[in-house]
Design a protein around this motif. Structure first.
Motif, short mmCIF file in Angstrom:
data_model
loop_
_atom_site.label_atom_id
_atom_site.label_comp_id
_atom_site.label_asym_id
_atom_site.label_seq_id
_atom_site.Cartn_x
_atom_site.Cartn_y
_atom_site.Cartn_z
N HIS A 100 -1.96 -5.35 -3.79
CA HIS A 100 -1.21 -3.86 -3.28
C HIS A 100 -2.00 -2.92 -2.60
CE1 HIS A 100 0.12 -4.87 -7.83
NE2 HIS A 100 1.20 -3.99 -7.21
N GLY A 101 -2.36 -3.29 -1.92
CA GLY A 101 -2.45 -2.37 -0.73
C GLY A 101 -3.78 -1.41 -1.95
N ASP A 102 -3.77 -0.05 -0.71
CA ASP A 102 -4.07 0.83 -0.89
C ASP A 102 -3.90 1.92 -1.69
OD1 ASP A 102 -6.18 3.06 -0.42
OD2 ASP A 102 -4.07 4.11 0.07
N TYR A 103 -2.97 1.33 -2.54
CA TYR A 103 -2.29 2.01 -3.80
C TYR A 103 -2.60 2.64 -5.20
CZ TYR A 103 2.15 3.20 -1.26
OH TYR A 103 2.99 3.04 -0.36
N PRO A 104 -3.48 0.87 -5.28
CA PRO A 104 -4.82 1.23 -7.05
C PRO A 104 -5.29 2.49 -6.08
CG PRO A 104 -4.04 -0.87 -6.45
CD PRO A 104 -3.76 -0.10 -5.16
#
Length: 227
Positions: free
Chosen positions: A130-134
């Protein structure tokens, strides 16, 4: 006094189970069972923070929100597929910020959730997808002083604790002929089957008990989490 209600905004990993897709289910389907609190689940498959607004789902959710209720918000799976409109530190955070403000304006309590991890193993570890989303959700929760349920951390731990083979039984892995919905079988490492959805719902319910100070010897739930 009328019991408070949980309201859910999110994507397919939260959404109610569709009879035609059983046993695939979002965790929100079992939150009322796990918590004993009335729950209204507005989540739907493919939802982003933007489509939840565009379809009127957010307005319909808000129409039922009463003072003292709690609104759980979990997006990211599909937002990350629209990085220009819904960048983690741009449109995505902007819309989450609006959701929080709208809930608080109704004297209700917002709770932000990070996305459930995809069950993608590399050896004995789950690969983050989820990359930077969390982190964008974590930072926003800190900025706005909103309770956070970190489902990215919990599901990553859960899958790694059970291992590749054991954790597969929580997801939609169906053998040919096992289900009518997927007669040829299915291998899906994003969406839960009933067992997995129930485990996530149990964790969310326990987290809410802590957020609401209803766990252990602490006082029973009373009042709102609005700041």
């Amino acid at each position: 006094m009328t019991s408070a209600t949980y309201h859910l905004a999110g994507d397919s990993t939260v959404a109610p189970m569709k009879p035609a897709e059983e046993p695939m289910s979002g965790w929100g389907h079992f939150l009322e069972e796990a918590s004993g609190i009335p729950t209204r689940n507005h989540a739907f498959g493919g939802a982003t923070t933007e489509s939840f607004l565009e379809t009127g789902s957010w307005e319909r959710l808000l129409a039922d929100v009463q003072p003292g209720d709690t609104v759980l918000i979990q997006f990211g799976h599909n937002d990350q597929k629209q990085p220009e409109l819904l960048a983690s530190r741009g449109g995505y955070q902007d819309r989450l910020r609006r959701f929080v403000a709208d809930v608080r304006a109704r004297a209700a309590s917002p709770v932000l959730c990070t996305s459930c991890a995809r069950r993608w193993f590399d050896g004995d570890r789950v690969t983050p997808t989820h990359g930077d989303y969390p982190n964008a959700v974590r930072d926003l929760a800190h900025e706005l002083d909103v309770p956070l349920i970190d489902l990215s951390v919990f599901t990553t731990w859960l899958y790694e604790d059970l291992g590749d083979e054991g954790s597969a039984r929580l997801l939609s892995h169906y053998a040919p002929g096992e289900t009518t919905a997927w007669p040829d079988g299915l291998t899906d490492d994003t969406h839960f089957r009933i067992d997995g959805a129930r485990k996530i719902a149990a964790f969310v319910a326990a987290s809410l008990r802590g957020i609401e100070r209803r766990d252990g010897d602490l006082p029973p739930r009373g009042g709102s989490l609005v700041h």
